[in-house]
Design a protein around this motif. Structure first.
Motif, PDB file in Angstrom:
ATOM      1  N   MET A   1       0.847  -1.116   0.002  1.00 10.52           N
ATOM      2  CA  MET A   1       0.097   0.041   0.048  1.00 10.52           C
ATOM      3  C   MET A   1       0.927   1.179   0.075  1.00 10.52           C
ATOM      4  O   MET A   1       1.642   1.328   0.934  1.00 10.52           O
ATOM      5  N   THR A   2       0.688   2.250  -1.032  1.00  7.74           N
ATOM      6  CA  THR A   2       1.456   3.398  -0.846  1.00  7.74           C
ATOM      7  C   THR A   2       0.737   4.526  -0.444  1.00  7.74           C
ATOM      8  O   THR A   2      -0.593   4.696  -0.708  1.00  7.74           O
ATOM      9  N   ALA A   3       1.359   5.144   0.617  1.00  2.97           N
ATOM     10  CA  ALA A   3       0.636   6.314   1.317  1.00  2.97           C
ATOM     11  C   ALA A   3       1.060   7.543   0.673  1.00  2.97           C
ATOM     12  O   ALA A   3       2.225   7.938   0.249  1.00  2.97           O
ATOM     13  N   ASP A   4       0.016   8.537   0.133  1.00  4.49           N
ATOM     14  CA  ASP A   4       0.360   9.935  -0.092  1.00  4.49           C
ATOM     15  C   ASP A   4       0.341  10.791   1.138  1.00  4.49           C
ATOM     16  O   ASP A   4       0.332  10.375   2.161  1.00  4.49           O
ATOM     17  N   ALA A   5       0.838  12.014   1.080  1.00  2.00           N
ATOM     18  CA  ALA A   5       0.937  12.815   2.148  1.00  2.00           C
ATOM     19  C   ALA A   5      -0.393  13.077   2.903  1.00  2.00           C
ATOM     20  O   ALA A   5      -0.030  13.290   4.126  1.00  2.00           O
ATOM     21  N   ASP A   6      -1.356  12.997   2.151  1.00  4.00           N
ATOM     22  CA  ASP A   6      -2.774  13.340   3.012  1.00  4.00           C
ATOM     23  C   ASP A   6      -3.015  11.914   3.946  1.00  4.00           C
ATOM     24  O   ASP A   6      -3.412  11.942   5.131  1.00  4.00           O
ATOM     25  N   ASP A   7      -2.649  10.767   3.363  1.00  7.59           N
ATOM     26  CA  ASP A   7      -2.756   9.647   4.055  1.00  7.59           C
ATOM     27  C   ASP A   7      -1.820   9.314   5.316  1.00  7.59           C
ATOM     28  O   ASP A   7      -2.227   9.053   6.436  1.00  7.59           O
ATOM     29  N   GLU A   8      -0.706   9.808   5.004  1.00  6.44           N
ATOM     30  CA  GLU A   8       0.408  10.174   6.160  1.00  6.44           C
ATOM     31  C   GLU A   8      -0.153  10.885   7.009  1.00  6.44           C
ATOM     32  O   GLU A   8       0.150  10.443   8.312  1.00  6.44           O
ATOM     33  N   GLY A   9      -0.578  12.037   6.886  1.00  3.81           N
ATOM     34  CA  GLY A   9      -0.856  12.778   7.772  1.00  3.81           C
ATOM     35  C   GLY A   9      -2.178  12.357   8.427  1.00  3.81           C
ATOM     36  O   GLY A   9      -2.243  12.627   9.739  1.00  3.81           O
ATOM     37  N   GLY A  28       3.897   0.748  19.547  1.00  2.00           N
ATOM     38  CA  GLY A  28       4.391  -0.621  19.974  1.00  2.00           C
ATOM     39  C   GLY A  28       3.581  -1.639  19.693  1.00  2.00           C
ATOM     40  O   GLY A  28       4.061  -2.759  19.385  1.00  2.00           O
ATOM     41  N   PHE A  29       2.333  -1.394  19.593  1.00  2.00           N
ATOM     42  CA  PHE A  29       1.454  -2.316  19.213  1.00  2.00           C
ATOM     43  C   PHE A  29       1.227  -2.633  17.687  1.00  2.00           C
ATOM     44  O   PHE A  29       0.655  -3.496  17.331  1.00  2.00           O
ATOM     45  N   LEU A  30       1.773  -1.896  16.909  1.00  3.11           N
ATOM     46  CA  LEU A  30       1.815  -1.945  15.557  1.00  3.11           C
ATOM     47  C   LEU A  30       2.844  -2.497  14.868  1.00  3.11           C
ATOM     48  O   LEU A  30       2.898  -3.003  13.786  1.00  3.11           O
ATOM     49  N   GLU A  31       3.925  -3.019  15.501  1.00  3.12           N
ATOM     50  CA  GLU A  31       5.085  -3.852  15.082  1.00  3.12           C
ATOM     51  C   GLU A  31       4.803  -4.860  14.642  1.00  3.12           C
ATOM     52  O   GLU A  31       3.868  -5.437  15.117  1.00  3.12           O
ATOM     53  N   PRO A  32       5.578  -5.420  13.515  1.00  8.52           N
ATOM     54  CA  PRO A  32       5.013  -6.752  12.890  1.00  8.52           C
ATOM     55  C   PRO A  32       5.275  -7.774  13.974  1.00  8.52           C
ATOM     56  O   PRO A  32       6.285  -7.857  14.578  1.00  8.52           O
ATOM     57  N   ALA A  38       3.078  -9.108   4.937  1.00  7.96           N
ATOM     58  CA  ALA A  38       3.399  -7.696   4.701  1.00  7.96           C
ATOM     59  C   ALA A  38       2.398  -6.834   4.818  1.00  7.96           C
ATOM     60  O   ALA A  38       2.227  -5.581   5.300  1.00  7.96           O
ATOM     61  N   ASN A  39       1.110  -7.556   4.157  1.00  5.06           N
ATOM     62  CA  ASN A  39      -0.138  -6.524   4.304  1.00  5.06           C
ATOM     63  C   ASN A  39      -0.677  -6.527   5.662  1.00  5.06           C
ATOM     64  O   ASN A  39      -1.867  -5.839   5.731  1.00  5.06           O
ATOM     65  N   GLY A  40      -0.324  -7.161   6.922  1.00  3.80           N
ATOM     66  CA  GLY A  40      -0.611  -7.012   7.898  1.00  3.80           C
ATOM     67  C   GLY A  40      -0.356  -5.454   8.519  1.00  3.80           C
ATOM     68  O   GLY A  40      -1.341  -5.066   9.154  1.00  3.80           O
ATOM     69  N   ALA A  41       0.544  -4.595   8.008  1.00  6.17           N
ATOM     70  CA  ALA A  41       0.792  -3.423   8.130  1.00  6.17           C
ATOM     71  C   ALA A  41      -0.423  -2.620   7.549  1.00  6.17           C
ATOM     72  O   ALA A  41      -0.732  -1.373   8.156  1.00  6.17           O
ATOM     73  N   ASP A  42      -0.863  -3.030   6.521  1.00  3.69           N
ATOM     74  CA  ASP A  42      -2.042  -2.421   5.751  1.00  3.69           C
ATOM     75  C   ASP A  42      -3.258  -2.487   6.657  1.00  3.69           C
ATOM     76  O   ASP A  42      -3.928  -1.401   6.877  1.00  3.69           O
ATOM     77  N   PHE A  43      -3.514  -3.423   7.310  1.00  2.00           N
ATOM     78  CA  PHE A  43      -4.802  -3.858   8.133  1.00  2.00           C
ATOM     79  C   PHE A  43      -4.475  -2.735   9.357  1.00  2.00           C
ATOM     80  O   PHE A  43      -5.242  -2.195   9.652  1.00  2.00           O
ATOM     81  N   LYS A  44      -3.433  -2.827  10.151  1.00  2.00           N
ATOM     82  CA  LYS A  44      -3.149  -1.894  11.204  1.00  2.00           C
ATOM     83  C   LYS A  44      -3.358  -0.596  10.760  1.00  2.00           C
ATOM     84  O   LYS A  44      -3.967   0.199  11.653  1.00  2.00           O
ATOM     85  N   ARG A  45      -2.670  -0.024   9.994  1.00  2.86           N
ATOM     86  CA  ARG A  45      -2.828   1.204   9.331  1.00  2.86           C
ATOM     87  C   ARG A  45      -4.350   1.699   8.992  1.00  2.86           C
ATOM     88  O   ARG A  45      -4.834   2.646   9.608  1.00  2.86           O
ATOM     89  N   LEU A  46      -5.097   0.662   8.397  1.00  3.61           N
ATOM     90  CA  LEU A  46      -6.386   1.122   8.233  1.00  3.61           C
ATOM     91  C   LEU A  46      -7.079   1.263   9.501  1.00  3.61           C
ATOM     92  O   LEU A  46      -8.251   2.127   9.539  1.00  3.61           O
ATOM     93  N   ALA A  47      -7.025  -0.006  10.205  1.00  4.27           N
ATOM     94  CA  ALA A  47      -7.835  -0.146  11.201  1.00  4.27           C
ATOM     95  C   ALA A  47      -7.369   1.391  12.294  1.00  4.27           C
ATOM     96  O   ALA A  47      -8.487   1.798  13.047  1.00  4.27           O
ATOM     97  N   THR A  48      -6.302   1.863  12.291  1.00  2.55           N
ATOM     98  CA  THR A  48      -5.968   2.844  13.173  1.00  2.55           C
ATOM     99  C   THR A  48      -6.573   4.106  12.654  1.00  2.55           C
ATOM    100  O   THR A  48      -7.014   4.829  13.428  1.00  2.55           O
ATOM    101  N   VAL A  49      -6.483   4.370  11.331  1.00  2.00           N
ATOM    102  CA  VAL A  49      -7.088   5.638  10.818  1.00  2.00           C
ATOM    103  C   VAL A  49      -8.576   5.569  11.026  1.00  2.00           C
ATOM    104  O   VAL A  49      -9.167   6.440  11.405  1.00  2.00           O
ATOM    105  N   HIS A  50      -8.977   4.567  10.897  1.00  2.00           N
ATOM    106  CA  HIS A  50     -10.610   4.445  10.673  1.00  2.00           C
ATOM    107  C   HIS A  50     -11.075   4.617  12.428  1.00  2.00           C
ATOM    108  O   HIS A  50     -12.107   5.380  12.477  1.00  2.00           O
ATOM    109  N   THR A  51     -10.402   4.025  13.106  1.00  2.17           N
ATOM    110  CA  THR A  51     -10.911   4.089  14.696  1.00  2.17           C
ATOM    111  C   THR A  51     -10.259   5.343  15.365  1.00  2.17           C
ATOM    112  O   THR A  51     -11.413   6.143  15.964  1.00  2.17           O
TER     113      THR A  51
END
Length: 138
Positions: A1-9, A28-32, A38-51
Motif C-alpha cells: 500500500m502506498t501512502a500519499d502525504a494526506d494519508d500519512e497526515g 508498540g502495538f503496531l510492530e510486525p 506484509a499486508n498486516g501493516a496495511d490492516f493495522k494502518r487502516l484500522a488505526t486511521v478508521h478507529t
C-alpha cells in the motif's frame, strides 16, 4: 500500500489521538509480529486511521467520555478482553470514574450475562490497579 502525504497526515493524526486516549503510544502495538504477512501493516494502518482518525474524533454528538463508556460496554459484551483493557484505559483517561465503570458492568451483567460481565470485570480490576500504581508513581 502506498501512502500519499494526506494519508500519512491522517495516520499521524490517528496515532496522536490514540496515544492521547490510551495514555501510551500505539506504535508498540503496531510492530510486525512473527510470521505476519506484509499486508498486516496495511490492516493495522487502516484500522488505526478508521478507529482513531475517523470514529473517536466525532465529538459533535457524543463526547469522548460517552464514547469511552460505549466502547467499554461493547468490548465487555463481546468478551474481547485485550481490547477491553485498552478501552478501560481510554475511559479512565477521559474522565470516567471507576465507579461509573462498575455501573457499566452491572448493566452488562443484566443484559449480556454474569459470566461475560465477571470475566470482563476481572480485566477492569487489573486496569484499576494499574491506574492506582501510575498515580502513586506519578
Amino acid at each position: 500500500m502506498t501512502a500519499d502525504a494526506d494519508d500519512e497526515g491522517r495516520y499521524t493524526t490517528a496515532l496522536e489521538t490514540a496515544g492521547r486516549l490510551l495514555g501510551v503510544p500505539l506504535t508498540g502495538f503496531l510492530e510486525p509480529g512473527p510470521g505476519e504477512p506484509a499486508n498486516g501493516a496495511d490492516f493495522k494502518r487502516l484500522a488505526t486511521v478508521h478507529t482513531f482518525g475517523d470514529a473517536w474524533p466525532r465529538t459533535e454528538v457524543l463526547d469522548t467520555r460517552t464514547r469511552a463508556l460505549v466502547s467499554v460496554t461493547i468490548a465487555a459484551t463481546l468478551g474481547t478482553l485485550e481490547p477491553l483493557r485498552g478501552q478501560l484505559r481510554i475511559a479512565l483517561n477521559s474522565g470516567v470514574t471507576p465507579e461509573e465503570i462498575v455501573e457499566v458492568f452491572i448493566h452488562v451483567e443484566a443484559y449480556a450475562g454474569a459470566a461475560r460481565a465477571f470475566d470482563s470485570y476481572q480485566i477492569a480490576l487489573q486496569v484499576f490497579a494499574e491506574a492506582d500504581r501510575a498515580r502513586e508513581d506519578g
